[in-house]
Design a protein around this motif. Sequence first.
Motif, PDB file in Angstrom:
ATOM      1  N   SER A 175       0.812  -1.214   0.000  1.00  8.87           N
ATOM      2  CA  SER A 175       0.000   0.000   0.000  1.00  8.87           C
ATOM      3  C   SER A 175       0.845   1.264   0.000  1.00  8.87           C
ATOM      4  O   SER A 175       0.398   2.317  -0.444  1.00  8.87           O
ATOM      5  CB  SER A 175      -0.938   0.002   1.213  1.00  8.87           C
ATOM      6  N   SER A 176       2.074   1.169   0.502  1.00 11.49           N
ATOM      7  CA  SER A 176       2.916   2.360   0.588  1.00 11.49           C
ATOM      8  C   SER A 176       3.540   2.728  -0.760  1.00 11.49           C
ATOM      9  O   SER A 176       4.057   3.831  -0.926  1.00 11.49           O
ATOM     10  CB  SER A 176       4.036   2.138   1.611  1.00 11.49           C
ATOM     11  N   ASP A 177       3.479   1.809  -1.740  1.00 16.45           N
ATOM     12  CA  ASP A 177       4.139   2.059  -3.013  1.00 16.45           C
ATOM     13  C   ASP A 177       3.399   3.058  -3.888  1.00 16.45           C
ATOM     14  O   ASP A 177       4.007   3.836  -4.606  1.00 16.45           O
ATOM     15  CB  ASP A 177       4.301   0.747  -3.786  1.00 16.45           C
ATOM     16  N   PHE A 178       2.065   3.017  -3.854  1.00 17.67           N
ATOM     17  CA  PHE A 178       1.282   3.820  -4.782  1.00 17.67           C
ATOM     18  C   PHE A 178       0.198   4.593  -4.040  1.00 17.67           C
ATOM     19  O   PHE A 178      -0.438   4.078  -3.136  1.00 17.67           O
ATOM     20  CB  PHE A 178       0.625   2.930  -5.844  1.00 17.67           C
ATOM     21  N   SER A 179      -0.017   5.807  -4.480  1.00 16.46           N
ATOM     22  CA  SER A 179      -1.062   6.627  -3.877  1.00 16.46           C
ATOM     23  C   SER A 179      -2.149   6.956  -4.893  1.00 16.46           C
ATOM     24  O   SER A 179      -3.089   7.681  -4.582  1.00 16.46           O
ATOM     25  CB  SER A 179      -0.454   7.929  -3.344  1.00 16.46           C
ATOM     26  N   ASN A 180      -2.032   6.425  -6.115  1.00 14.63           N
ATOM     27  CA  ASN A 180      -3.003   6.757  -7.155  1.00 14.63           C
ATOM     28  C   ASN A 180      -3.840   5.538  -7.524  1.00 14.63           C
ATOM     29  O   ASN A 180      -3.871   4.537  -6.802  1.00 14.63           O
ATOM     30  CB  ASN A 180      -2.286   7.323  -8.394  1.00 14.63           C
ATOM     31  N   ASP A 181      -4.524   5.624  -8.653  1.00 16.86           N
ATOM     32  CA  ASP A 181      -5.440   4.577  -9.084  1.00 16.86           C
ATOM     33  C   ASP A 181      -4.666   3.305  -9.449  1.00 16.86           C
ATOM     34  O   ASP A 181      -3.710   3.348 -10.220  1.00 16.86           O
ATOM     35  CB  ASP A 181      -6.217   5.098 -10.305  1.00 16.86           C
ATOM     36  N   VAL A 182      -5.083   2.165  -8.890  1.00 15.19           N
ATOM     37  CA  VAL A 182      -4.401   0.889  -9.126  1.00 15.19           C
ATOM     38  C   VAL A 182      -5.412  -0.132  -9.642  1.00 15.19           C
ATOM     39  O   VAL A 182      -6.503  -0.278  -9.095  1.00 15.19           O
ATOM     40  CB  VAL A 182      -3.731   0.361  -7.844  1.00 15.19           C
ATOM     41  N   LEU A 183      -5.023  -0.833 -10.719  1.00 16.12           N
ATOM     42  CA  LEU A 183      -5.822  -1.926 -11.265  1.00 16.12           C
ATOM     43  C   LEU A 183      -5.005  -3.200 -11.111  1.00 16.12           C
ATOM     44  O   LEU A 183      -3.882  -3.288 -11.609  1.00 16.12           O
ATOM     45  CB  LEU A 183      -6.131  -1.651 -12.741  1.00 16.12           C
ATOM     46  N   LYS A 184      -5.552  -4.178 -10.419  1.00 18.92           N
ATOM     47  CA  LYS A 184      -4.797  -5.393 -10.109  1.00 18.92           C
ATOM     48  C   LYS A 184      -5.026  -6.462 -11.185  1.00 18.92           C
ATOM     49  O   LYS A 184      -6.161  -6.795 -11.513  1.00 18.92           O
ATOM     50  CB  LYS A 184      -5.203  -5.915  -8.735  1.00 18.92           C
ATOM     51  N   VAL A 185      -3.896  -6.957 -11.726  1.00 19.72           N
ATOM     52  CA  VAL A 185      -3.943  -7.878 -12.863  1.00 19.72           C
ATOM     53  C   VAL A 185      -3.182  -9.150 -12.516  1.00 19.72           C
ATOM     54  O   VAL A 185      -1.989  -9.115 -12.211  1.00 19.72           O
ATOM     55  CB  VAL A 185      -3.319  -7.232 -14.124  1.00 19.72           C
ATOM     56  N   GLN A 186      -3.875 -10.304 -12.557  1.00 19.32           N
ATOM     57  CA  GLN A 186      -3.199 -11.587 -12.382  1.00 19.32           C
ATOM     58  C   GLN A 186      -2.731 -12.075 -13.751  1.00 19.32           C
ATOM     59  O   GLN A 186      -3.535 -12.265 -14.671  1.00 19.32           O
ATOM     60  CB  GLN A 186      -4.126 -12.632 -11.764  1.00 19.32           C
ATOM     61  N   THR A 187      -1.430 -12.231 -13.899  1.00 21.47           N
ATOM     62  CA  THR A 187      -0.846 -12.608 -15.180  1.00 21.47           C
ATOM     63  C   THR A 187      -0.695 -14.131 -15.292  1.00 21.47           C
ATOM     64  O   THR A 187      -0.900 -14.862 -14.330  1.00 21.47           O
ATOM     65  CB  THR A 187       0.521 -11.949 -15.356  1.00 21.47           C
ATOM     66  N   LYS A 188      -0.316 -14.553 -16.504  1.00 24.96           N
ATOM     67  CA  LYS A 188      -0.027 -15.966 -16.786  1.00 24.96           C
ATOM     68  C   LYS A 188      -1.201 -16.857 -16.411  1.00 24.96           C
ATOM     69  O   LYS A 188      -1.043 -17.918 -15.793  1.00 24.96           O
ATOM     70  CB  LYS A 188       1.244 -16.406 -16.058  1.00 24.96           C
ATOM     71  N   ALA A 189      -2.400 -16.398 -16.795  1.00 30.49           N
ATOM     72  CA  ALA A 189      -3.613 -17.145 -16.436  1.00 30.49           C
ATOM     73  C   ALA A 189      -3.614 -18.548 -17.045  1.00 30.49           C
ATOM     74  O   ALA A 189      -4.238 -19.461 -16.503  1.00 30.49           O
ATOM     75  CB  ALA A 189      -4.856 -16.375 -16.904  1.00 30.49           C
ATOM     76  N   ASP A 190      -2.906 -18.728 -18.160  1.00 31.50           N
ATOM     77  CA  ASP A 190      -2.854 -20.050 -18.791  1.00 31.50           C
ATOM     78  C   ASP A 190      -2.058 -21.046 -17.960  1.00 31.50           C
ATOM     79  O   ASP A 190      -2.201 -22.261 -18.123  1.00 31.50           O
ATOM     80  CB  ASP A 190      -2.208 -19.928 -20.170  1.00 31.50           C
ATOM     81  N   MET A 191      -1.211 -20.547 -17.035  1.00 29.58           N
ATOM     82  CA  MET A 191      -0.372 -21.407 -16.205  1.00 29.58           C
ATOM     83  C   MET A 191      -0.807 -21.422 -14.746  1.00 29.58           C
ATOM     84  O   MET A 191      -0.350 -22.255 -13.966  1.00 29.58           O
ATOM     85  CB  MET A 191       1.089 -20.941 -16.267  1.00 29.58           C
ATOM     86  N   ALA A 192      -1.673 -20.481 -14.383  1.00 33.16           N
ATOM     87  CA  ALA A 192      -1.996 -20.315 -12.960  1.00 33.16           C
ATOM     88  C   ALA A 192      -2.745 -21.531 -12.422  1.00 33.16           C
ATOM     89  O   ALA A 192      -3.724 -21.990 -13.010  1.00 33.16           O
ATOM     90  CB  ALA A 192      -2.837 -19.055 -12.759  1.00 33.16           C
ATOM     91  N   SER A 193      -2.282 -22.039 -11.294  1.00 37.88           N
ATOM     92  CA  SER A 193      -2.968 -23.154 -10.648  1.00 37.88           C
ATOM     93  C   SER A 193      -4.139 -22.655  -9.815  1.00 37.88           C
ATOM     94  O   SER A 193      -5.054 -23.405  -9.487  1.00 37.88           O
ATOM     95  CB  SER A 193      -1.982 -23.912  -9.742  1.00 37.88           C
ATOM     96  N   MET A 194      -4.099 -21.354  -9.483  1.00 36.85           N
ATOM     97  CA  MET A 194      -5.174 -20.796  -8.673  1.00 36.85           C
ATOM     98  C   MET A 194      -5.462 -19.393  -9.168  1.00 36.85           C
ATOM     99  O   MET A 194      -4.552 -18.575  -9.321  1.00 36.85           O
ATOM    100  CB  MET A 194      -4.763 -20.764  -7.190  1.00 36.85           C
ATOM    101  N   ARG A 195      -6.731 -19.120  -9.464  1.00 32.98           N
ATOM    102  CA  ARG A 195      -7.126 -17.801  -9.931  1.00 32.98           C
ATOM    103  C   ARG A 195      -7.433 -16.908  -8.747  1.00 32.98           C
ATOM    104  O   ARG A 195      -7.965 -17.345  -7.727  1.00 32.98           O
ATOM    105  CB  ARG A 195      -8.383 -17.890 -10.811  1.00 32.98           C
ATOM    106  N   ALA A 196      -7.121 -15.625  -8.909  1.00 32.43           N
ATOM    107  CA  ALA A 196      -7.509 -14.648  -7.888  1.00 32.43           C
ATOM    108  C   ALA A 196      -9.023 -14.502  -7.947  1.00 32.43           C
ATOM    109  O   ALA A 196      -9.584 -14.179  -8.993  1.00 32.43           O
ATOM    110  CB  ALA A 196      -6.827 -13.307  -8.157  1.00 32.43           C
ATOM    111  N   ASP A 197      -9.698 -14.798  -6.833  1.00 32.23           N
ATOM    112  CA  ASP A 197     -11.155 -14.762  -6.859  1.00 32.23           C
ATOM    113  C   ASP A 197     -11.713 -13.410  -6.430  1.00 32.23           C
ATOM    114  O   ASP A 197     -12.930 -13.201  -6.469  1.00 32.23           O
ATOM    115  CB  ASP A 197     -11.733 -15.868  -5.956  1.00 32.23           C
ATOM    116  N   ASP A 198     -10.834 -12.486  -6.044  1.00 35.37           N
ATOM    117  CA  ASP A 198     -11.284 -11.156  -5.674  1.00 35.37           C
ATOM    118  C   ASP A 198     -11.776 -10.455  -6.937  1.00 35.37           C
ATOM    119  O   ASP A 198     -11.110 -10.465  -7.970  1.00 35.37           O
ATOM    120  CB  ASP A 198     -10.103 -10.369  -5.062  1.00 35.37           C
ATOM    121  N   ARG A 199     -12.938  -9.829  -6.865  1.00 35.01           N
ATOM    122  CA  ARG A 199     -13.494  -9.185  -8.048  1.00 35.01           C
ATOM    123  C   ARG A 199     -12.670  -7.967  -8.481  1.00 35.01           C
ATOM    124  O   ARG A 199     -12.878  -7.444  -9.578  1.00 35.01           O
ATOM    125  CB  ARG A 199     -14.930  -8.752  -7.783  1.00 35.01           C
TER     126      ARG A 199
END
Length: 435
Positions: free
Chosen positions: A309-333
């Motif tokens: 949280s200390s890194d950024f103070s502006n708008d952040v969009l969270k992106v889970q990469t390498k979805a074709d390899m991911a064993s677990m998807r981020a379930d947070d909307r």
Amino acid sequence: MADTIYALSSGAVPSGVAIVRISGERAVEAFTAFGIAVPEPRRATLHNFVVDGEVIDRGLVLFFAGPHSFTGEDCAEFQLHGSPAIIAAVLRRLSSLPTFRPAEAGEFTRRAFANGRMDLTEAEALSQLIDAETEAQRRLAMSGAVGRQLALISGWQKTLTRLRARLEAELDFSDEGDVPAEVSEEACRALGDLVQVMERHHQAFAGAEIVRRGFRVALAGLPNAGKSSLLNFLAGRDVALVTDVAGTTRDRIEVNLDLEGYKVVLSDLAGLRDTDDVVERMGVNLALQTARDADLVLWLDEKGREPQSSDFSNDVLKVQTKADMASMRADDRDWISISTKTGEGIASLLALIVGRLRDRLPFEDAVPPATDRQRHHLASSIDHCNRALSRWNELPAEMIAEELRAASFALGRLVGQTDAEDVLDEVFSAFCIGK
């Protein structure tokens, strides 16, 4: 007599067609210098161009008699073949004519301004129109180039003039009882309404700047999070190196995209981690600063780990990469999953970026200041009006009227009615030669 100026106005040669523009009191002499009779105004005719008895080219010529021309002066225009040798011969012949000289940057437009063919806001909008890279930039610049800014400012100036007239009437005739007591209150309300409108357009400057310079998107994350892969995928070419070695990216790599008519500037950054490598540490510091200055940060992580949280103070969009390899998807909307190998989620990611961009745009009918110079003068005008409002019942009417006069003067400087020579030099120096 002012110099007659000339320039290649169509860009670098070689090219299919090249346009040479001439403006000034002796512009008609440009025709006779090549053995061409002065043509009928606004009618293109085909002629041989003759220098020292030799035909050097065959092309179209046009004549625009002042004041009905771009500059307001007599203007000549030659449409020639875009050969470097031909253009060099034409410019050399023009330079030999008395009082003819090459135009300086922006000098044609400056003469148009000096001759009342456009106001300063139109001139600045024209410069931005020439530089426009995307449809959104073109629309924004065009709104100023067609005089909307001048019409808006003129309306505000007329309102300020009417308010000053009311105050001066109250000052002159208050002893005679001819001016109703509510005149001052009505003027105060009218000024308050005007300030609200002016502030609304002033606040639109930030959104307009995003359109002009581009929406800055920083790709941030830990090493090997897939930042460079995403940059290459969106760019459609290998812009950044992609390896399994952590810390490959150490500098900032930028790519410009056109998303739905908007300019988006993507910055690929060094992976964020503690490191003893001096060069990589410099890259990490640059990455953090770039992310803080960005309009939007894409936090990339293949495991869905949250950004610090200390890194950024502006708008952040969270992106889970390498979805074709991911064993677990981020379930947070709040997360979106993508894969640069399969293309999964990319369209949704781009739609989200454009959505965040549009949230920052000025309101639809806004005519925001086009430059920092315009923004400064509009802010100055608003400050004078607010000073008048804040002390409306304390200050004498003549002091309130003086604040309104100063506000109107600031608006006059915005459109170039009362600007010093050095300010004009700065404005027109930003133009290209030939415009």
